[in-house]
Design a protein around this motif. Structure first.
Motif, PDB file in Angstrom:
ATOM      1  N   SER A  33       0.823  -1.200   0.000  1.00 53.59           N
ATOM      2  CA  SER A  33       0.000   0.000   0.000  1.00 53.59           C
ATOM      3  C   SER A  33       0.860   1.254   0.000  1.00 53.59           C
ATOM      4  N   PHE A  34       2.171   1.111  -0.041  1.00 50.28           N
ATOM      5  CA  PHE A  34       3.073   2.250  -0.052  1.00 50.28           C
ATOM      6  C   PHE A  34       2.975   2.983  -1.396  1.00 50.28           C
ATOM      7  N   VAL A  35       2.895   4.310  -1.345  1.00 48.54           N
ATOM      8  CA  VAL A  35       2.828   5.112  -2.569  1.00 48.54           C
ATOM      9  C   VAL A  35       4.158   5.823  -2.777  1.00 48.54           C
ATOM     10  N   LEU A  36       4.836   5.520  -3.858  1.00 46.00           N
ATOM     11  CA  LEU A  36       6.105   6.174  -4.148  1.00 46.00           C
ATOM     12  C   LEU A  36       5.892   7.671  -4.353  1.00 46.00           C
ATOM     13  N   VAL A  71      10.296   2.922   5.312  1.00 48.69           N
ATOM     14  CA  VAL A  71      10.740   1.591   5.713  1.00 48.69           C
ATOM     15  C   VAL A  71      10.568   0.641   4.526  1.00 48.69           C
ATOM     16  N   GLY A  72      11.490  -0.286   4.376  1.00 52.89           N
ATOM     17  CA  GLY A  72      11.352  -1.244   3.287  1.00 52.89           C
ATOM     18  C   GLY A  72      12.474  -2.249   3.271  1.00 52.89           C
ATOM     19  N   ALA A  89      12.901  -5.974  -6.458  1.00 54.64           N
ATOM     20  CA  ALA A  89      11.584  -6.609  -6.532  1.00 54.64           C
ATOM     21  C   ALA A  89      10.537  -5.774  -5.805  1.00 54.64           C
ATOM     22  N   GLU A  90      10.879  -5.254  -4.631  1.00 59.94           N
ATOM     23  CA  GLU A  90       9.955  -4.403  -3.891  1.00 59.94           C
ATOM     24  C   GLU A  90       9.647  -3.134  -4.693  1.00 59.94           C
ATOM     25  N   ALA A  91      10.668  -2.561  -5.304  1.00 62.49           N
ATOM     26  CA  ALA A  91      10.475  -1.346  -6.091  1.00 62.49           C
ATOM     27  C   ALA A  91       9.553  -1.592  -7.280  1.00 62.49           C
ATOM     28  N   ALA A  92       9.677  -2.750  -7.923  1.00 63.17           N
ATOM     29  CA  ALA A  92       8.795  -3.076  -9.043  1.00 63.17           C
ATOM     30  C   ALA A  92       7.345  -3.148  -8.576  1.00 63.17           C
ATOM     31  N   ALA A  93       7.115  -3.750  -7.421  1.00 61.35           N
ATOM     32  CA  ALA A  93       5.765  -3.809  -6.862  1.00 61.35           C
ATOM     33  C   ALA A  93       5.254  -2.416  -6.539  1.00 61.35           C
ATOM     34  N   ASP A  94       6.136  -1.549  -6.020  1.00 62.28           N
ATOM     35  CA  ASP A  94       5.750  -0.171  -5.738  1.00 62.28           C
ATOM     36  C   ASP A  94       5.335   0.552  -7.016  1.00 62.28           C
ATOM     37  N   ASP A 150      -1.369   1.773 -10.863  1.00 61.79           N
ATOM     38  CA  ASP A 150      -2.796   1.585 -10.586  1.00 61.79           C
ATOM     39  C   ASP A 150      -3.414   2.870 -10.057  1.00 61.79           C
ATOM     40  N   ARG A 151      -2.722   3.548  -9.171  1.00 64.17           N
ATOM     41  CA  ARG A 151      -3.250   4.779  -8.586  1.00 64.17           C
ATOM     42  C   ARG A 151      -3.334   5.891  -9.624  1.00 64.17           C
ATOM     43  N   LEU A 152      -2.399   5.902 -10.576  1.00 63.80           N
ATOM     44  CA  LEU A 152      -2.410   6.912 -11.631  1.00 63.80           C
ATOM     45  C   LEU A 152      -3.403   6.577 -12.745  1.00 63.80           C
ATOM     46  N   GLY A 153      -3.923   5.355 -12.710  1.00 65.54           N
ATOM     47  CA  GLY A 153      -4.833   4.925 -13.761  1.00 65.54           C
ATOM     48  C   GLY A 153      -4.126   4.539 -15.051  1.00 65.54           C
ATOM     49  N   TRP A 154      -2.863   4.132 -14.929  1.00 61.14           N
ATOM     50  CA  TRP A 154      -2.082   3.734 -16.092  1.00 61.14           C
ATOM     51  C   TRP A 154      -2.229   2.225 -16.299  1.00 61.14           C
ATOM     52  N   GLU A 155      -2.941   1.813 -17.331  1.00 59.53           N
ATOM     53  CA  GLU A 155      -3.074   0.394 -17.618  1.00 59.53           C
ATOM     54  C   GLU A 155      -1.801  -0.142 -18.270  1.00 59.53           C
ATOM     55  N   ARG A 156      -1.289   0.622 -19.243  1.00 63.22           N
ATOM     56  CA  ARG A 156      -0.040   0.232 -19.907  1.00 63.22           C
ATOM     57  C   ARG A 156       0.907   1.420 -19.905  1.00 63.22           C
TER      58      ARG A 156
END
Length: 267
Positions: free
Chosen positions: A3-6, A60-61, A66-71, A77-83
């Motif tokens: 749920s962390f937002v970069l 914290v992280g 791999a974590e950064a890719a998930a972020d 998703d939050r920006l509404g970017w599908e691709r």
């Protein structure tokens, strides 16, 4: 997932969405020199701060690619970017390839600027000590930047890069990131991926060279391209910003034409 937002900043309103991911020595300000001249009508760029850097300095992280890719997927998703496409510099290039492993169907194009290969970057013991101690030794950071730019850059610029690096990164996170980008080999997860890929290297960088990209990048990604910038070292955004923009945006604009094998070329 997470749920962390970069922390991020968005530039442009173009239909082609692009993440820009920084490297080991800086936060998203690594792209400051190219910002004024980006094509904001064709592209929309989101520059991010990875955990341990910039506005996420205290986050914290695990501080892994791999974590950064998930972020990044969470942020998309939050920006509404599908691709979207992704540009990653150095360590950020490894993050970009992790994103390819995690969400291949969402990636349009993959760009690495002096990218660390998905196989990691093994080092002899003395070099590893230099990099590992850079977390708390400014002189080590300076030596690394100087070496990877061909020992040709002004002392004032080198000092400024070190000062920025220290100010914009958490020392513990900085050290932890090294274990991930240099020590982890995940190339089996991306080998054979069909996403169009471009690696941009600097001729003055002896570490992440065009030759290394041909051995790694081009052997894993069918039809991928390697482009060497003759006037750049490891920091093309600072050293040759206009040429970097020209090469990268030309590749991004070619979206949809992924047939044919790219050739190594020089600018």
């Amino acid at each position: 997932m997470t749920s962390f937002v970069l922390p991020h900043e968005v530039h442009g309103d173009g239909a082609h969405k692009v993440f820009a991911v920084h490297g080991w020595f800086a936060d998203r300000s690594a792209y400051a020199a190219v910002l004024p001249d980006l094509d904001r009508e064709t592209f929309q760029y989101a520059l991010v701060d990875l955990r341990g850097y910039g506005e996420a300095k205290d986050a914290v992280g695990a501080y892994t690619t791999a974590e950064a890719a998930a972020d990044l997927v969470e942020l998309a998703d939050r920006l509404g970017w599908e691709r979207f496409s992704v540009i990653g510099h150095s360590m950020g290039g490894a993050v970009a390839q992790r994103l390819l492993a995690l969400a291949p169907d969402r990636l349009r194009r993959l760009v690495g600027v002096s990218p660390v290969p998905a196989s990691g970057l093994p080092m002899p013991a003395d070099q590893w000590e230099l990099f590992a101690d850079a977390a708390h030794k400014p002189e080590n950071r300076r030596a690394i930047i100087d070496f990877t730019t061909g020992n040709r850059r002004p002392a004032v610029w080198l000092d400024r890069m070190v000062t920025r690096s220290i100010a914009l990164s958490d020392a513990k996170a900085f050290r932890a990131w090294l274990d991930s980008w240099a020590g982890e080999d995940f190339h089996a997860e991306v080998e054979g991926a069909g996403v169009p890929a471009l690696a941009v290297t600097g001729a003055l960088d002896p570490a992440l060279s065009a030759g290394l990209m041909q051995e790694t990048w081009q052997s894993w990604y069918p039809g991928s391209e390697v482009h060497e910038l003759l006037g750049a070292g490891h920091y093309a955004m600072d050293e040759t910003p206009l040429e970097l923009i020209r090469v990268v945006e030309a590749f991004l604009r070619d979206d949809g034409d992924s047939d044919g094998v790219g050739e190594s070329e020089q600018a």
